[in-house]
Design an enzyme around this catalytic site. Structure first.
Site, short mmCIF file in Angstrom:
data_model
loop_
_atom_site.label_atom_id
_atom_site.label_comp_id
_atom_site.label_asym_id
_atom_site.label_seq_id
_atom_site.Cartn_x
_atom_site.Cartn_y
_atom_site.Cartn_z
CE LYS A 232 44.59 3.86 2.79
NZ LYS A 232 43.78 2.65 3.03
CG ASP B 287 44.43 0.12 4.78
OD1 ASP B 287 44.50 1.13 5.50
OD2 ASP B 287 44.36 0.18 3.52
CE1 TYR C 251 41.49 2.07 -1.45
CE2 TYR C 251 41.46 0.89 0.63
CZ TYR C 251 42.14 1.63 -0.32
OH TYR C 251 43.47 1.94 -0.13
#
Length: 340
Positions: free
Chosen positions: A85, A54, A59
């Site tokens: 995402k 993920d 990030y």
């Protein structure tokens, strides 16, 4: 490693390894990690059997995705599951204005722009494909439409409205076309995840730290709703940011901050029950969420190969059923928490 097959809508589904890998730490979260160490950690996860990875544009402001790129190029695409995402666009900025100063280190100079619209979802998806160097992503989560991120219930509600009016239909279209296998929400608070589940046709939620050995309030209504609708849960933050891994020592972290005394006291009592049964606190913390039938994978992440290897070994520990019974007896676990 054991896998869990998830197929909510009959499109062939997804096989999750029970232990997945959350890549936020490889975005230089809290400390800088070299490219070589990041790749060694990813390879250690693969060697340990993890086949679910993920990531998110946030990030490391794209760094996590670009670090996955060379690692994933060496793997067959059908051999792993990948999620990212949507909801943020990363834009170049002067270094002093970049997002995450003091949280992410040595990252590209980019700032986040929240965009939960249809076009924003599509732009974010395309940018993630480019950074990752892949031709498909299995799961997309709308990221952080919660109070924790936006500061108030009103602001969270506004973001939810923006998404449900527009960006939601982008994810729905991508799934209906078979471009992605599933979509959902990456959320810090279970009531916000429940709001989304009640308003749309979501497959999965990545719930960060809200169903753990320390917290089971999601059993009030959200997790029963997930069971009823066949919604899967990816459980992030199984150690509640650290305290369930480190134990209740001074300076232990809970929800990304120093743990308050009431949390330290509760974890002290949980750890004492674990010790009576010859179980390490961290073993119970990692295995507990997987006892819920809606949980398809737990993704603790890591910045070093040793952390990944440790997490893998924790899955093999044999925990007595009496442990859960005693935790319930002492009021340290909800009586309705699945433990078998």
């Amino acid at each position: 490693m054991r896998t869990r097959h998830f197929d909510r809508i009959g499109n062939g589904g997804i096989d999750f390894t029970e232990l997945g890998f959350g890549t936020a730490p490889l975005g230089n979260l809290y400390r800088a990690v070299s490219d070589e160490d990041a790749n060694a950690t990813l390879e250690a996860a693969w060697k340990a059997g993890c086949r679910y990875y993920d990531t998110a544009p946030l990030y490391g402001l794209g760094l996590s995705e670009t670090r996955l790129n060379p690692f994933l190029r060496s793997k067959k695409r059908d051999d792993y599951v990948l999620s990212s995402k949507v909801g943020r666009i990363m834009r170049a900025s002067p270094p002093e204005h970049r997002t995450g100063i003091g949280k992410f280190f040595d990252t590209p100079s980019r700032r986040e722009v929240y965009d939960y619209s249809y076009d924003g979802v599509m732009r974010s998806f395309e940018a993630s494909l480019e950074r990752l160097g892949v031709d498909r992503i299995d799961i997309l989560f709308v990221h952080d439409v919660d109070i924790f991120t936006h500061g108030s219930r009103q602001a969270s509600d506004q973001r939810i409205e923006e998404f449900m009016r527009s960006g939601y239909y982008g994810l729905l279209s991508l799934r209906d076309q078979g471009v992605i296998k599933a979509f959902g929400g990456g959320i810090n608070e279970w009531p916000v995840a429940q709001t989304l589940a009640e308003r749309g046709d979501f497959d999965l939620f990545l719930l960060a730290g809200r169903y753990t050995l320390l917290e089971q309030e999601a059993l009030q209504s959200f997790l029963p709703l997930c069971q009823k609708r066949g919604i899967g849960i990816v459980l992030g933050g199984p150690y509640n940011s650290g305290i369930l891994a480190s134990g209740p020592r001074p300076g232990a972290f809970y929800n990304y901050s120093e743990a308050p005394q009431d949390i330290i006291d509760r974890v002290t009592r949980i750890e004492a029950v674990c010790k009576r049964h010859g179980v390490r606190l961290i073993e119970a913390a990692l295995q507990f969420p997987l006892l819920h039938p809606s949980v398809v994978s737990v993704i603790p992440g890591g910045q070093r190969p040793s952390e990944v290897e440790s997490n893998r070994s924790l899955l093999d520990a044999k925990l007595p059923k009496a442990l859960w019974a005693d935790l319930k007896q002492e009021g340290l676990m909800r009586a309705d928490a699945p433990t078998a």
